[in-house]
Structure formats: C-alpha cells, structure tokens
Scaffold this motif. Structure first.
Motif, short mmCIF file in Angstrom:
data_model
loop_
_atom_site.label_atom_id
_atom_site.label_comp_id
_atom_site.label_asym_id
_atom_site.label_seq_id
_atom_site.Cartn_x
_atom_site.Cartn_y
_atom_site.Cartn_z
N GLU A 1 0.83 -1.21 0.00
CA GLU A 1 0.00 0.00 0.00
C GLU A 1 0.86 1.26 0.00
OE1 GLU A 1 -3.23 -0.05 -0.59
OE2 GLU A 1 -2.84 -2.19 -0.81
N TRP A 2 1.94 1.26 0.74
CA TRP A 2 2.84 2.42 0.73
C TRP A 2 3.38 2.67 -0.67
CZ3 TRP A 2 6.51 1.65 5.58
CH2 TRP A 2 5.74 1.76 6.75
N ARG A 3 3.86 1.62 -1.30
CA ARG A 3 4.50 1.77 -2.60
C ARG A 3 3.53 2.21 -3.69
NH1 ARG A 3 9.46 -2.09 -2.83
NH2 ARG A 3 9.87 -2.46 -0.63
N LYS A 4 2.27 1.91 -3.52
CA LYS A 4 1.28 2.32 -4.51
C LYS A 4 1.06 3.83 -4.50
CE LYS A 4 -1.50 -1.91 -4.82
NZ LYS A 4 -2.83 -2.51 -4.53
N THR A 5 1.31 4.46 -3.36
CA THR A 5 0.99 5.89 -3.23
C THR A 5 2.21 6.80 -3.13
OG1 THR A 5 0.81 5.66 -0.81
CG2 THR A 5 -1.20 5.34 -2.09
N LEU A 6 3.35 6.26 -2.73
CA LEU A 6 4.51 7.11 -2.47
C LEU A 6 5.37 7.38 -3.71
CD1 LEU A 6 5.72 5.62 0.96
CD2 LEU A 6 4.52 7.79 0.58
N PHE A 7 5.24 6.57 -4.74
CA PHE A 7 6.15 6.67 -5.89
C PHE A 7 5.51 7.43 -7.05
CE2 PHE A 7 7.93 2.23 -4.63
CZ PHE A 7 8.45 2.77 -3.47
N ASP A 8 6.33 8.24 -7.73
CA ASP A 8 5.89 8.96 -8.93
C ASP A 8 6.99 8.88 -9.98
OD1 ASP A 8 4.75 10.54 -10.83
OD2 ASP A 8 5.01 12.42 -9.74
N PRO A 9 7.02 7.80 -10.78
CA PRO A 9 8.10 7.64 -11.75
C PRO A 9 8.16 8.76 -12.79
CG PRO A 9 6.36 6.02 -12.14
CD PRO A 9 6.09 6.65 -10.81
N ALA A 10 7.02 9.34 -13.11
CA ALA A 10 6.99 10.40 -14.13
C ALA A 10 7.76 11.64 -13.69
CB ALA A 10 5.56 10.76 -14.48
N ALA A 11 7.97 11.82 -12.40
CA ALA A 11 8.71 12.98 -11.90
C ALA A 11 10.22 12.81 -12.07
CB ALA A 11 8.38 13.20 -10.43
N TYR A 12 10.65 11.58 -12.38
CA TYR A 12 12.08 11.31 -12.46
C TYR A 12 12.53 10.69 -13.78
CZ TYR A 12 12.28 12.01 -7.38
OH TYR A 12 12.21 12.54 -6.11
N LEU A 13 11.67 9.90 -14.40
CA LEU A 13 12.07 9.11 -15.56
C LEU A 13 11.50 9.69 -16.85
CD1 LEU A 13 11.49 5.55 -14.03
CD2 LEU A 13 13.54 7.00 -13.92
N HIS A 14 11.99 9.19 -17.97
CA HIS A 14 11.52 9.67 -19.27
C HIS A 14 11.63 8.54 -20.30
CE1 HIS A 14 15.74 9.82 -20.56
NE2 HIS A 14 15.99 10.40 -19.40
N ARG A 15 11.06 8.76 -21.44
CA ARG A 15 11.07 7.79 -22.51
C ARG A 15 12.51 7.53 -22.97
NH1 ARG A 15 7.20 5.86 -26.07
NH2 ARG A 15 7.93 5.33 -28.18
N ASP A 16 12.84 6.26 -23.17
CA ASP A 16 14.20 5.86 -23.54
C ASP A 16 14.16 5.17 -24.91
OD1 ASP A 16 16.72 4.66 -23.84
OD2 ASP A 16 16.92 4.27 -21.69
N GLU A 17 14.42 5.93 -25.96
CA GLU A 17 14.28 5.40 -27.32
C GLU A 17 15.27 4.27 -27.61
OE1 GLU A 17 11.89 6.05 -29.18
OE2 GLU A 17 11.07 7.89 -28.31
N LYS A 18 16.47 4.37 -27.09
CA LYS A 18 17.47 3.32 -27.34
C LYS A 18 17.04 2.02 -26.69
CE LYS A 18 22.41 2.31 -27.17
NZ LYS A 18 23.76 2.82 -26.78
N LEU A 19 16.58 2.10 -25.45
CA LEU A 19 16.12 0.90 -24.76
C LEU A 19 14.91 0.31 -25.45
CD1 LEU A 19 16.52 -0.97 -22.30
CD2 LEU A 19 14.97 0.54 -21.03
N ILE A 20 14.02 1.16 -25.92
CA ILE A 20 12.84 0.69 -26.65
C ILE A 20 13.27 -0.14 -27.86
CG2 ILE A 20 10.89 1.43 -28.09
CD1 ILE A 20 10.67 3.88 -26.18
N SER A 21 14.25 0.36 -28.59
CA SER A 21 14.73 -0.35 -29.78
C SER A 21 15.34 -1.69 -29.42
CB SER A 21 15.76 0.53 -30.51
OG SER A 21 16.29 -0.16 -31.63
N VAL A 22 16.15 -1.71 -28.37
CA VAL A 22 16.81 -2.96 -27.96
C VAL A 22 15.79 -3.99 -27.50
CG1 VAL A 22 18.32 -3.98 -26.21
CG2 VAL A 22 19.03 -1.90 -27.41
N LEU A 23 14.84 -3.58 -26.66
CA LEU A 23 13.84 -4.52 -26.16
C LEU A 23 12.90 -4.99 -27.26
CD1 LEU A 23 12.99 -2.95 -22.69
CD2 LEU A 23 14.40 -4.95 -23.17
N SER A 24 12.65 -4.13 -28.22
CA SER A 24 11.84 -4.54 -29.37
C SER A 24 12.48 -5.71 -30.09
CB SER A 24 11.65 -3.36 -30.32
OG SER A 24 10.93 -3.77 -31.47
N GLU A 25 13.79 -5.64 -30.28
CA GLU A 25 14.51 -6.73 -30.95
C GLU A 25 14.56 -7.97 -30.07
OE1 GLU A 25 15.57 -6.82 -34.15
OE2 GLU A 25 14.43 -4.94 -34.20
#
Length: 225
Positions: free
Chosen positions: A88-112
C-alpha cells in the motif's frame, strides 16, 4: 556487465525493473527513502533517526549473512511492517513520471529482444507502480506480465516469485504453441537480468538460470544474443 552460466539457447529473459531498466540514482534512492520517511512519520521518529536504524539493521544483517543484502520489504518485516502494508505504501509514495523519461534506445533494444525471447518483469514493487514505470520509459508493451510484490506477497529473493514467472512463461508458450508438445520451459531456459547480485541473481543461479548483472539501462542496451 557480468554474465553467469548463460544457457546456449535461452527462451525467457526475466528482468528486474528499478536501476535495471532505467538509470536514475535519484529515483532509486527516493523509492527507498520515501518509505523510510513515511515509516518515521508514522512512528514519531526523525527522518535521520529512521535512516540510521535502517542502515544499522542492514549492516548487522550483512555481517550475519556473509555480506548478503536484504530488500527493504523483507527488512521492514523485522520492524513489524507487513508485506501488505509495504504494498500500500509503494502504490501511493512513488511517482516515476517525476524522475524518468522515454528511452528510445532501450525501446529499440527490447523490441529486438522481444522478437527472440519471452520477456517478463519480476520486481519488489507492486504491479501497479511497476507498470507505470514501464509506461513512462516507453517499454510496457514488451512486458505483457509483471510479477510484483503483490503477486506472491513475497519480496525477492524468493523462489515463489521465480516459480510464478516460470509458470507465466509456460502459459505463454502453451498458448502460442511455440514449443513441441509436452515440452516445458525450465529454469535452464531462463536468464535473470538485474542490478543486484544478492537480490536478483543469486537464487536464480542456484535454481539453474543464467544471470546478467547490469548497472542500469545503458548496459541492458549492450545485451546481445
């Protein structure tokens, strides 16, 4: 990057998420510290006092367990905080959008990689915040399933969690008829990929999986098979 006992023909890649599929020490730290601060507030401790208590426990645990590390979820249980409460704590305390962003290189690698292997995430966060993290990075589509803290009510390292990931992988291969009849995925067909040896790799290796230890998304992008 370090590799351990990689199988010749792997079929499943089991990814940790935090500090594995992104590189952001600030967010990794905030996930831990936000829970410690919350626990301190609930119990009338100062933030620094709570941090010191957690650090002291970690040092004692490592000294008594051959230097091994313990996850925060498992650690908190010794202070009377159940896995259900941690969820329950982890569901409310975290906000990944405040720290992270789209990673095009990783997207390409994981797609393959997703064209060659079945990809699944195994994380000590609940499924909901874990899915939000994958969505922010732009890689959610490559991971149809996440085994989270609330899936098995257990924190890594736990055989229950890896057994569940293996079960899900077998369900996928059965539904897609991707294996010969009566053949099943075993641990020897899987590779665990994570940033913490004790938490992400040690048990997986004991069970017969391969392992890849990475320091973040940059090294995940270097994985080649």
């Amino acid at each position: 990057m370090e590799t351990f006992n990689l199988p010749q023909n792997p079929k499943v890649l089991v990814f940790d998420i935090d500090s594995t599929l992104y590189t952001c020490p600030e967010y990794a730290h905030e996930q831990i510290d936000s829970q410690i601060r919350h626990w301190a507030q609930l119990n009338g401790y100062s933030a620094d006092g709570a941090r010191n208590m957690i650090s002291d426990f970690r040092r004692k645990w490592a000294a008594e367990h051959n230097g091994q590390k313990i996850s925060l979820g498992n650690l908190f249980k010794f202070f009377g905080v159940s896995i259900e409460t941690s969820i329950e704590w982890r569901k409310t305390l975290f906000d990944p959008a405040a720290y992270l962003h789209r990673d095009e290189k990783l997207i390409s690698v994981l797609s393959e990689l997703s064209k060659k292997f079945y990809l699944i995430c195994v994380t000590n966060n609940p499924v909901e915040p874990a899915r939000k993290t994958l969505e922010v990075i732009g890689i959610s589509e490559f991971f149809p399933e996440i085994v989270g803290l609330d899936t098995c009510m257990a924190s890594k390292p736990s055989k229950k969690i890896l057994d569940k990931a293996l079960e899900i992988a077998n369900e996928h291969f059965f539904k897609t008829n991707a294996l010969p009849q009566n053949e099943k995925i075993t641990y020897s067909d899987c590779i665990s990929i994570g940033d913490r040896y004790d938490i992400d790799l040690a048990l997986a290796l004991e069970l017969g999986m391969g392992g890849i230890l990475v320091s973040g998304a940059e090294e995940v992008c270097q994985i080649r098979f």
